[in-house]
Design an enzyme around this catalytic site. Structure first.
Site, mmCIF file in Angstrom:
data_model
loop_
_atom_site.group_PDB
_atom_site.id
_atom_site.type_symbol
_atom_site.label_atom_id
_atom_site.label_comp_id
_atom_site.label_asym_id
_atom_site.label_seq_id
_atom_site.Cartn_x
_atom_site.Cartn_y
_atom_site.Cartn_z
ATOM 1 N N LYS A 180 38.909 -34.553 -18.198
ATOM 2 C CA LYS A 180 37.537 -34.033 -18.220
ATOM 3 C C LYS A 180 37.119 -33.924 -16.754
ATOM 4 O O LYS A 180 36.646 -34.889 -16.145
ATOM 5 C CB LYS A 180 36.636 -35.008 -18.999
ATOM 6 C CG LYS A 180 35.378 -34.408 -19.611
ATOM 7 C CD LYS A 180 34.480 -33.681 -18.661
ATOM 8 C CE LYS A 180 33.717 -34.604 -17.749
ATOM 9 N NZ LYS A 180 32.996 -33.873 -16.658
ATOM 10 N N GLU A 183 32.154 -30.796 -13.783
ATOM 11 C CA GLU A 183 31.627 -29.494 -14.212
ATOM 12 C C GLU A 183 31.238 -28.624 -13.018
ATOM 13 O O GLU A 183 30.923 -27.459 -13.175
ATOM 14 C CB GLU A 183 30.449 -29.673 -15.181
ATOM 15 C CG GLU A 183 29.268 -30.493 -14.680
ATOM 16 C CD GLU A 183 29.432 -32.005 -14.848
ATOM 17 O OE1 GLU A 183 30.491 -32.544 -14.465
ATOM 18 O OE2 GLU A 183 28.477 -32.640 -15.342
ATOM 19 N N CYS A 288 35.101 -40.128 -0.882
ATOM 20 C CA CYS A 288 34.805 -41.530 -1.211
ATOM 21 C C CYS A 288 35.269 -42.453 -0.107
ATOM 22 O O CYS A 288 34.854 -43.594 -0.039
ATOM 23 C CB CYS A 288 35.474 -41.915 -2.511
ATOM 24 S SG CYS A 288 37.246 -41.688 -2.420
HETATM 25 P P1 NAD Z 1 29.446 -38.420 -10.806
HETATM 26 O O1 NAD Z 1 29.455 -39.876 -11.102
HETATM 27 O O2 NAD Z 1 28.163 -37.690 -10.846
HETATM 28 O O3 NAD Z 1 30.421 -37.642 -11.825
HETATM 29 C C1 NAD Z 1 31.739 -38.083 -12.071
HETATM 30 C C2 NAD Z 1 32.140 -37.662 -13.472
HETATM 31 O O4 NAD Z 1 31.270 -38.301 -14.413
HETATM 32 C C3 NAD Z 1 32.033 -36.159 -13.718
HETATM 33 O O5 NAD Z 1 33.155 -35.744 -14.466
HETATM 34 C C4 NAD Z 1 30.747 -36.025 -14.510
HETATM 35 O O6 NAD Z 1 30.788 -34.950 -15.414
HETATM 36 C C5 NAD Z 1 30.660 -37.328 -15.256
HETATM 37 N N1 NAD Z 1 29.269 -37.760 -15.494
HETATM 38 C C6 NAD Z 1 28.196 -37.467 -14.725
HETATM 39 N N2 NAD Z 1 27.082 -38.036 -15.245
HETATM 40 C C7 NAD Z 1 27.479 -38.712 -16.353
HETATM 41 C C8 NAD Z 1 26.788 -39.508 -17.311
HETATM 42 N N3 NAD Z 1 25.468 -39.735 -17.223
HETATM 43 N N4 NAD Z 1 27.498 -40.048 -18.318
HETATM 44 C C9 NAD Z 1 28.828 -39.835 -18.409
HETATM 45 N N5 NAD Z 1 29.525 -39.085 -17.534
HETATM 46 C C10 NAD Z 1 28.867 -38.529 -16.512
HETATM 47 O O7 NAD Z 1 30.173 -38.248 -9.371
HETATM 48 P P2 NAD Z 1 30.325 -36.930 -8.511
HETATM 49 O O8 NAD Z 1 28.997 -36.587 -7.915
HETATM 50 O O9 NAD Z 1 31.076 -35.898 -9.244
HETATM 51 O O10 NAD Z 1 31.300 -37.470 -7.362
HETATM 52 C C11 NAD Z 1 30.854 -38.131 -6.222
HETATM 53 C C12 NAD Z 1 30.893 -39.643 -6.408
HETATM 54 O O11 NAD Z 1 32.215 -40.060 -6.729
HETATM 55 C C13 NAD Z 1 30.535 -40.403 -5.150
HETATM 56 O O12 NAD Z 1 29.747 -41.509 -5.500
HETATM 57 C C14 NAD Z 1 31.890 -40.846 -4.597
HETATM 58 O O13 NAD Z 1 31.845 -41.981 -3.765
HETATM 59 C C15 NAD Z 1 32.621 -41.118 -5.867
HETATM 60 N N6 NAD Z 1 34.055 -41.079 -5.689
HETATM 61 C C16 NAD Z 1 34.726 -42.272 -5.698
HETATM 62 C C17 NAD Z 1 36.097 -42.283 -5.495
HETATM 63 C C18 NAD Z 1 36.844 -43.566 -5.477
HETATM 64 O O14 NAD Z 1 38.058 -43.521 -5.425
HETATM 65 N N7 NAD Z 1 36.212 -44.724 -5.543
HETATM 66 C C19 NAD Z 1 36.796 -41.084 -5.312
HETATM 67 C C20 NAD Z 1 36.083 -39.883 -5.327
HETATM 68 C C21 NAD Z 1 34.705 -39.911 -5.521
#
Ligand code: NAD
Length: 504
Positions: A180, A183, A288
């Site tokens: 998944k 988006e 990240c």
């Molecule tokens: P996000 O948390 O908004 O989204 C991540 C995923 O979760 C997406 O697929 C999204 O569709 C889904 N999602 C979003 N809201 C949701 C909800 N309420 N309920 C269930 N699923 C939901 O993150 P993002 O903005 O896409 O990515 C950036 C973030 O990811 C930053 O905080 C970054 O630090 C983190 N990140 C961490 C790592 C790591 O290895 N620790 C790696 C890459 C990114």
């Protein structure tokens, strides 16, 4: 203001070996962040679509787990070759939906391919153990078996690399995998699905479902999904960990970060400034592992800030497709507004704005979501620019008096993803690496992302669950152990049953 491209693509799911619009009626626009144009309409999966994909995955997982290790591995070798051949195409897709510069997008693909290469050698990790004659006529063997159906939920910032942190290891160990993706930049996942298919992967072993919270919830709650790998922001990671655990699943949920680079007075400040500049502003700070805090120790501070400012002024911000561009836009207008607000709050709180990228406009890209490199000096720990994960091209500088104080600052932060120390002292480096409460540590290396045969993971609010991702921990996460104690009695040595614990 957003406009619509003349050429809007319909972005579908990939279920049972084919693109499929699914039964859901909801769609969502996908943007090119450099131009602000809508370039795609994304289908969002309904619960029925999730049920269908999981049922397909369940059947596929059974036959895939029975497929010999040699056959499974040959497909991964082919997939590695296809991903390598399609690197430029994948990079172009990433840049068009994420905005990062093409060379960085190609670098992301290369790091994803590294995990496929690790998975090509999975036979070594699945060898198991054998103890001969543990008791008279009895041997014990232990080995690991796949979980079944596993799902990966991934963030926008690495639309190829993060799915590749998961799928190659899950598939090599015999599972069916449902991705998944984010988006915001979903298209690369479809090309990867087609490359898996061309490599010979049976239909249903790798599928793609698009969507947001509803689709994620349907996967978390589904009784036929055995495990969840999540990478994203901390609040959602926490939610995914709690919910998937409640539904009895194995879960690893990697969250957000605030990565500190500690710069000692004995450091080579030219090297430190070069690397912190690239690590803070590369990919517009949307990594990240990006360095978002420089902790300047003692007399390093003034010279370091001057050198950082000089380099930040030289960063070329442009459409990621432009040759020579260092940095592209951020992902959405909302993200741009959030970043600008946090910078303004730091200014109002009394921090010193050394470089201000809030109002940057890129020529001929007036509708793009650009923010320029920004450096804020003399930041204090209670300021929102420090407490929040900004996830943009903003570097805050904290000034401290000693290495001990720097370590205390890093350890007090709730995140624990990555950190680095710049020093020419082995003793300082050793003290730092031993005392710091962070999962990935660099010495004179700002982005210490482990290679594929080590595992990647942060501590504290940067990871929920027991397992880091890819590498040996990835193998452990996607398999479970089985120990077999066996006897093949021969008439001459036939043993007698005992009511007490056996002792022979
Ligand atoms: P996000 O948390 O908004 O989204 C991540 C995923 O979760 C997406 O697929 C999204 O569709 C889904 N999602 C979003 N809201 C949701 C909800 N309420 N309920 C269930 N699923 C939901 O993150 P993002 O903005 O896409 O990515 C950036 C973030 O990811 C930053 O905080 C970054 O630090 C983190 N990140 C961490 C790592 C790591 O290895 N620790 C790696 C890459 C990114």
């Amino acid at each position: 203001m957003t406009t619509t491209s003349t050429d809007v693509t319909e972005i579908q799911h990939f279920i049972n070996g084919a693109r499929n619009a699914g039964s859901g009626t909801d769609t969502q626009p996908v943007y090119n962040p450099a131009t602000g144009e809508i370039t795609g309409q994304l289908h969002l999966a309904s619960r029925e679509d999730v049920d269908q994909a999981v049922a397909v995955a369940r059947a596929a997982a059974e036959s895939w787990a029975e497929t010999s290790l040699v056959k499974r591995t040959k497909i991964l070798f082919k997939f590695q070759q296809l991903m390598t051949e399609h690197t430029d195409e994948l990079a172009a897709i990433i840049t068009s939906e994420h905005g990062k510069v093409l060379s960085d997008a190609a670098g992301e693909v290369a790091r994803g391919i590294e995990v496929i290469e690790y998975a090509c050698g999975i036979s070594q990790s699945l060898k198991g153990e054998f103890s001969d004659q543990v008791s008279t006529g009895i041997d014990v063997l232990s080995f690991r078996q796949p979980l079944g159906v596993v799902a990966g939920i991934t963030p926008f910032n690495f639309p190829v690399m993060v799915p590749m942190w998961m799928a190659p290891v899950a598939i090599a160990t015999g599972n069916a995998f449902i991705l998944k993706p984010s988006e915001r930049d979903p298209s690369a996942s479809l090309l990867m699905a087609e490359l898996f298919q061309q490599a010979g992967l049976p239909d249903g072993v790798f599928q793609v479902l698009h969507g947001g919270k509803d689709t994620v919830d349907a996967l978390l709650e589904h009784e036929d999904v055995d495990a969840i790998s999540f990478v994203g922001s901390t609040p959602i990671a926490k939610y995914v960990h709690e919910t998937a655990t409640k539904y009895g699943k194995r879960v690893q949920a990697l969250g957000g970060a605030k990565n500190h680079a500690v710069v000692m007075p004995d450091a080579d400040l030219e090297l430190a400034a070069d690397h912190i500049n690239a690590a803070a502003f590369g990919s517009a700070g949307q990594r990240c592992m990006a360095i978002s805090v420089a902790v300047a120790v003692g007399e390093a501070a003034d010279a370091l800030v001057d050198k950082l400012a000089e380099r930040a002024r030289g960063v070329k911000v442009a459409n990621g497709t432009e040759p020579g561009a260092d940095m592209g836009p951020v992902i959405t207008p909302a993200s741009k507004t959030r970043i600008q607000k946090l910078v303004s709050e730091a200014e109002a709180d009394g921090a010193a704005l050394v470089i201000d990228g809030r109002d940057l406009v890129v020529a001929d890209h007036e509708n793009g979501f650009f923010v320029g490199p920004t450096i804020i000096d003399k930041v204090h720990r209670e300021m929102s620019a420090y407490t929040e994960e900004i996830f943009g091209p903003v570097l805050v500088v904290l000034r401290v008096d000693s290495l001990a104080e720097a370590i205390e600052v890093v350890n007090a932060n709730p995140y624990g993803n990555g950190t680095a120390i710049f020093t020419s002292s082995g003793a300082h480096a050793r003290t730092f690496t031993r005392r710091i409460q962070v999962g990935m540590v660099g010495v004179n290396i700002p982005l210490p992302v482990p290679v594929a045969w080590h595992s990647f993971g942060g501590w504290k609010d940067s990871l929920f669950g027991e397992h880091h991702i890819y590498g040996p921990d990835g193998v452990r996460f996607y398999t479970r152990g089985k120990a077999v104690t066996q006897r093949w009695p021969e008439p001459a040595s036939a043993s007698t049953a005992s009511f007490a614990f056996p002792s022979n």
